[in-house]
Design a protein around this motif. Structure first.
Motif, PDB file in Angstrom:
ATOM      1  N   ALA A 193       0.784 -13.418   8.678  1.00 25.58           N
ATOM      2  CA  ALA A 193       0.385 -12.944   7.349  1.00 25.58           C
ATOM      3  C   ALA A 193      -0.098 -11.504   7.472  1.00 25.58           C
ATOM      4  CB  ALA A 193      -0.716 -13.820   6.762  1.00 25.58           C
ATOM      5  N   LEU A 194       0.265 -10.699   6.505  1.00 25.96           N
ATOM      6  CA  LEU A 194      -0.231  -9.330   6.400  1.00 25.96           C
ATOM      7  C   LEU A 194      -0.191  -8.919   4.941  1.00 25.96           C
ATOM      8  CD1 LEU A 194       2.610  -7.661   5.951  1.00 25.96           C
ATOM      9  CD2 LEU A 194       2.699  -7.701   8.440  1.00 25.96           C
ATOM     10  N   SER A 195      -0.748  -7.768   4.653  1.00 21.82           N
ATOM     11  CA  SER A 195      -0.776  -7.282   3.279  1.00 21.82           C
ATOM     12  C   SER A 195       0.262  -6.180   3.091  1.00 21.82           C
ATOM     13  CB  SER A 195      -2.170  -6.742   2.928  1.00 21.82           C
ATOM     14  OG  SER A 195      -2.162  -6.158   1.633  1.00 21.82           O
ATOM     15  N   ALA A 196       1.290  -6.492   2.282  1.00 17.61           N
ATOM     16  CA  ALA A 196       2.305  -5.505   1.942  1.00 17.61           C
ATOM     17  C   ALA A 196       2.219  -5.169   0.451  1.00 17.61           C
ATOM     18  CB  ALA A 196       3.692  -6.031   2.288  1.00 17.61           C
ATOM     19  N   ILE A 197       1.016  -5.252  -0.094  1.00 18.58           N
ATOM     20  CA  ILE A 197       0.780  -5.048  -1.517  1.00 18.58           C
ATOM     21  C   ILE A 197       1.058  -3.602  -1.920  1.00 18.58           C
ATOM     22  CG2 ILE A 197      -1.649  -4.449  -1.236  1.00 18.58           C
ATOM     23  CD1 ILE A 197      -2.251  -6.217  -3.694  1.00 18.58           C
ATOM     24  N   ASN A 198       1.352  -3.392  -3.187  1.00 20.95           N
ATOM     25  CA  ASN A 198       1.673  -2.041  -3.663  1.00 20.95           C
ATOM     26  C   ASN A 198       0.404  -1.277  -4.047  1.00 20.95           C
ATOM     27  OD1 ASN A 198       1.231  -3.714  -5.876  1.00 20.95           O
ATOM     28  ND2 ASN A 198       2.629  -2.594  -7.210  1.00 20.95           N
ATOM     29  N   THR A 199      -0.479  -1.142  -3.054  1.00 26.28           N
ATOM     30  CA  THR A 199      -1.694  -0.328  -3.164  1.00 26.28           C
ATOM     31  C   THR A 199      -1.890   0.358  -1.818  1.00 26.28           C
ATOM     32  OG1 THR A 199      -3.269  -1.971  -2.327  1.00 26.28           O
ATOM     33  CG2 THR A 199      -2.726  -2.076  -4.684  1.00 26.28           C
ATOM     34  N   TYR A 200      -2.974   1.132  -1.712  1.00 22.83           N
ATOM     35  CA  TYR A 200      -3.253   1.799  -0.441  1.00 22.83           C
ATOM     36  C   TYR A 200      -3.502   0.811   0.691  1.00 22.83           C
ATOM     37  CZ  TYR A 200      -3.601   6.100  -3.129  1.00 22.83           C
ATOM     38  OH  TYR A 200      -3.322   7.158  -3.947  1.00 22.83           O
ATOM     39  N   GLU A 201      -3.865  -0.427   0.354  1.00 20.35           N
ATOM     40  CA  GLU A 201      -4.019  -1.432   1.402  1.00 20.35           C
ATOM     41  C   GLU A 201      -2.684  -1.703   2.090  1.00 20.35           C
ATOM     42  OE1 GLU A 201      -6.650  -4.915   0.967  1.00 20.35           O
ATOM     43  OE2 GLU A 201      -7.029  -4.196  -1.064  1.00 20.35           O
ATOM     44  N   GLY A 202      -1.611  -1.736   1.318  1.00 15.38           N
ATOM     45  CA  GLY A 202      -0.295  -1.956   1.905  1.00 15.38           C
ATOM     46  C   GLY A 202       0.098  -0.821   2.827  1.00 15.38           C
ATOM     47  N   THR A 203      -0.192   0.405   2.425  1.00 13.53           N
ATOM     48  CA  THR A 203       0.087   1.560   3.282  1.00 13.53           C
ATOM     49  C   THR A 203      -0.737   1.490   4.561  1.00 13.53           C
ATOM     50  OG1 THR A 203       0.644   2.976   1.398  1.00 13.53           O
ATOM     51  CG2 THR A 203      -0.017   4.080   3.427  1.00 13.53           C
ATOM     52  N   TRP A 204      -2.012   1.206   4.409  1.00  9.29           N
ATOM     53  CA  TRP A 204      -2.933   1.104   5.546  1.00  9.29           C
ATOM     54  C   TRP A 204      -2.406   0.112   6.584  1.00  9.29           C
ATOM     55  CZ3 TRP A 204      -7.573   2.427   7.822  1.00  9.29           C
ATOM     56  CH2 TRP A 204      -8.333   1.443   8.448  1.00  9.29           C
ATOM     57  N   GLN A 205      -1.897  -1.033   6.121  1.00  4.99           N
ATOM     58  CA  GLN A 205      -1.416  -2.051   7.053  1.00  4.99           C
ATOM     59  C   GLN A 205      -0.083  -1.660   7.701  1.00  4.99           C
ATOM     60  OE1 GLN A 205      -1.841  -6.184   6.651  1.00  4.99           O
ATOM     61  NE2 GLN A 205      -4.004  -5.723   6.916  1.00  4.99           N
ATOM     62  N   PHE A 206       0.683  -0.835   7.028  1.00  2.47           N
ATOM     63  CA  PHE A 206       1.976  -0.425   7.582  1.00  2.47           C
ATOM     64  C   PHE A 206       1.837   0.696   8.612  1.00  2.47           C
ATOM     65  CE2 PHE A 206       6.007   2.086   7.174  1.00  2.47           C
ATOM     66  CZ  PHE A 206       6.855   1.135   7.734  1.00  2.47           C
ATOM     67  N   TRP A 381      -2.626  13.748   1.097  1.00  4.29           N
ATOM     68  CA  TRP A 381      -2.340  12.423   1.620  1.00  4.29           C
ATOM     69  C   TRP A 381      -2.141  11.358   0.529  1.00  4.29           C
ATOM     70  CZ3 TRP A 381      -0.551   8.999   4.736  1.00  4.29           C
ATOM     71  CH2 TRP A 381      -0.998   7.674   4.683  1.00  4.29           C
ATOM     72  N   PRO A 382      -2.951  11.291  -0.533  1.00  4.36           N
ATOM     73  CA  PRO A 382      -2.793  10.200  -1.489  1.00  4.36           C
ATOM     74  C   PRO A 382      -1.384  10.078  -2.064  1.00  4.36           C
ATOM     75  CG  PRO A 382      -4.863  11.306  -1.867  1.00  4.36           C
ATOM     76  CD  PRO A 382      -4.111  12.139  -0.862  1.00  4.36           C
ATOM     77  N   GLY A 383      -0.719  11.204  -2.314  1.00  2.79           N
ATOM     78  CA  GLY A 383       0.631  11.146  -2.863  1.00  2.79           C
ATOM     79  C   GLY A 383       1.609  10.501  -1.899  1.00  2.79           C
ATOM     80  N   GLN A 384       1.512  10.844  -0.631  1.00  2.00           N
ATOM     81  CA  GLN A 384       2.418  10.262   0.349  1.00  2.00           C
ATOM     82  C   GLN A 384       2.056   8.811   0.647  1.00  2.00           C
ATOM     83  OE1 GLN A 384       5.197  11.246   0.849  1.00  2.00           O
ATOM     84  NE2 GLN A 384       5.787  11.695   2.949  1.00  2.00           N
ATOM     85  N   ALA A 385       0.769   8.478   0.566  1.00  2.00           N
ATOM     86  CA  ALA A 385       0.367   7.083   0.738  1.00  2.00           C
ATOM     87  C   ALA A 385       0.995   6.214  -0.344  1.00  2.00           C
ATOM     88  CB  ALA A 385      -1.161   6.969   0.691  1.00  2.00           C
ATOM     89  N   THR A 386       1.067   6.741  -1.546  1.00  2.00           N
ATOM     90  CA  THR A 386       1.720   6.015  -2.639  1.00  2.00           C
ATOM     91  C   THR A 386       3.210   5.859  -2.362  1.00  2.00           C
ATOM     92  OG1 THR A 386       0.104   6.867  -4.227  1.00  2.00           O
ATOM     93  CG2 THR A 386       2.184   6.036  -5.115  1.00  2.00           C
ATOM     94  N   ALA A 387       3.842   6.918  -1.883  1.00  2.00           N
ATOM     95  CA  ALA A 387       5.276   6.849  -1.570  1.00  2.00           C
ATOM     96  C   ALA A 387       5.553   5.782  -0.513  1.00  2.00           C
ATOM     97  CB  ALA A 387       5.766   8.215  -1.084  1.00  2.00           C
ATOM     98  N   ILE A 388       4.664   5.648   0.458  1.00  2.00           N
ATOM     99  CA  ILE A 388       4.873   4.674   1.530  1.00  2.00           C
ATOM    100  C   ILE A 388       4.830   3.251   0.983  1.00  2.00           C
ATOM    101  CG2 ILE A 388       3.865   3.701   3.633  1.00  2.00           C
ATOM    102  CD1 ILE A 388       3.016   6.595   4.358  1.00  2.00           C
ATOM    103  N   TYR A 389       3.797   2.920   0.205  1.00  2.00           N
ATOM    104  CA  TYR A 389       3.738   1.532  -0.262  1.00  2.00           C
ATOM    105  C   TYR A 389       4.827   1.233  -1.290  1.00  2.00           C
ATOM    106  CZ  TYR A 389       0.705   2.703  -4.415  1.00  2.00           C
ATOM    107  OH  TYR A 389       0.163   3.190  -5.587  1.00  2.00           O
ATOM    108  N   GLU A 390       5.272   2.238  -2.017  1.00  2.00           N
ATOM    109  CA  GLU A 390       6.395   2.007  -2.929  1.00  2.00           C
ATOM    110  C   GLU A 390       7.683   1.718  -2.146  1.00  2.00           C
ATOM    111  OE1 GLU A 390       6.446   5.487  -5.365  1.00  2.00           O
ATOM    112  OE2 GLU A 390       4.982   4.674  -6.813  1.00  2.00           O
ATOM    113  N   ALA A 391       7.885   2.437  -1.049  1.00  2.00           N
ATOM    114  CA  ALA A 391       9.062   2.197  -0.215  1.00  2.00           C
ATOM    115  C   ALA A 391       9.022   0.808   0.402  1.00  2.00           C
ATOM    116  CB  ALA A 391       9.150   3.261   0.878  1.00  2.00           C
TER     117      ALA A 391
END
Length: 412
Positions: A193-206, A381-391
């Motif tokens: 289990a991991l968090s791939a949610i479409n928020t900064y948490e998903g980016t953080w985990q990736f 950074w926030p803009g690219q963090a958003t791009a990562i979780y969207e991808a």
């Protein structure tokens, strides 16, 4: 883990600079209740967002200890994390800025860029043995603006009983992770289990998967990042992870692991208290598997830095500097780390903490290789963090290949 209000923070930071210019002219709100009649400073005003226990109580003791060491009383104010920047703006406009302020580490560069903070180099503060990766988040245009005493990061938790029954060893590589997750998936239980949610948490985990494979946030449309995202997609497509990982927060992931619905999870030490409260749950923690045997695992770090706002009061600023320096001392760091299940940012201080909380060992050993989310992109950074979780979302549930999802996000 960092908050998810980055756009609001960026807008607030832009407004903060002009307000600080006004506030600096008038000091930090007068001297009637904070200074003796002879002008000596008798109290420091500190603002943070540790407003829930155990963090609130643990930090109260740490802060009081440093106030005693400096020789002043402590006037502490705690606010909810999402309200902190708005509170600082209000205090700035009313000329009541605190002497010491706590900021989530990804926010430090944004606020420093506004001119709101005092460079700590000017005050003679010594970062000591704080790791270079952690310091990178506290730097802006070559100057140090924050000291961060403790941190947290990610690791792989595993249910020792389930792995023993299945004859599975904790994985150390991506291939081992895929095989272990498949072998541990049975009935209603998923292997991972991991968090791939479409928020900064998903980016953080990736990020540990992306960075450990040589990926870079400046350009995410690369084979290295695509390979990391393909790993997640393979785990999901194989049924080794629940389809719900795209909606699970890190708290949800911990709940699934605690309930026995996942044999392994990617998560952080802030869950230790929750897991310890579950009767019969036996678990252990190891670093996140590396792409290949012997490769370094590079993870992001969370936690907060302590900064000194520009108030225009030299006497108060000097005492605030002593106070912040105290927060990075061995006694303060050890108390904070043990009490809040975090690890020292100075690796030399880790053994004393791990001795008291052995579950922190896998987190502490990562500190020398921890990497700042804002280290390369700074306030962008926030803009690219958003791009990562969207991808990530587009690749896992949007029908796109990892390569296409990352290219679209990078170009967008």
């Amino acid at each position: 883990m960092s908050r998810t209000h980055r756009s609001r923070t960026a807008l607030a930071a832009a407004a903060l600079g002009p307000l600080l210019l006004v506030s600096a002219c008038g000091g930090s709100g007068g001297t009637d209740d904070t200074d003796d009649t002879d002008g000596a400073v008798t109290e420091l005003h500190v603002v943070d967002y540790y407003n829930n226990d155990p963090n609130k109580s643990v930090w109260q003791e740490v802060l009081e200890g440093c106030a005693d060491e400096v020789g002043v009383a402590l006037r502490r104010e705690t606010v909810p994390g999402g309200d902190l920047i708005a509170k600082v703006l209000q205090m700035s406009s009313s000329r009541t800025l605190p002497d010491v302020l706590m900021l989530d580490n990804p926010d430090v560069q944004q606020i420093a860029a506004s001119g709101a903070l005092t460079p700590l180099d000017e005050l003679g503060l010594d970062p000591g043995g704080i790791s270079e990766g952690v310091l990178a988040a506290s730097m802006y245009e070559g100057q140090l603006y924050a000291l961060q005493p403790v941190t947290n990061t990610l690791a792989l938790f595993y249910n020792t009983e389930i792995l023993a029954e299945a004859g599975v060893e904790p994985p150390t590589t991506w291939e081992e992770l895929k095989q272990a997750a498949a072998d541990l998936t049975e009935g209603d239980r998923y292997g991972l289990a991991l968090s791939a949610i479409n928020t900064y948490e998903g980016t953080w985990q990736f990020l540990p998967f992306m960075w450990s494979n040589g990926g870079d946030e400046v350009d995410i449309a690369t084979p290295e990042v695509a390979e990391a995202l393909q790993l997640w997609k393979d785990l999901l497509d194989a049924g080794s992870m629940s389809q719900s990982v795209v909606t699970w927060s890190q708290g949800d992931v911990a709940d699934q692991f605690a309930a026995g619905n996942a044999a392994m999870m990617v998560n952080g030490p802030w869950n230790l208290g929750t897991l310890e409260a579950v009767d019969g749950l036996e678990y252990d923690i190891v670093p996140i598997p590396a792409p290949t045997s012997g490769a370094d695992v590079v993870s992001p770090f969370g936690g907060e830095g302590w900064v000194i706002p520009r108030t225009g009061d030299d006497a108060r600023t000097a005492l605030a500097a002593e106070f912040v320096q105290c927060l990075t001392g061995e006694a303060a760091v050890t108390a904070a780390a043990v009490g809040t299940h975090t690890v020292p940012t100075d690796p030399a201080l880790a053994p004393a903490v791990v001795e008291q909380v052995p579950q922190l060992a896998s987190f502490a050993e990562q500190v020398p290789n921890l990497r700042a989310r804002t280290g390369q992109l700074g306030p962008d950074w926030p803009g690219q963090a958003t791009a990562i979780y969207e991808a990530v979302q587009n690749a896992l549930v949007g029908g796109m290949t990892p390569q296409d999802a990352l290219a679209q996000a990078q170009d967008g």
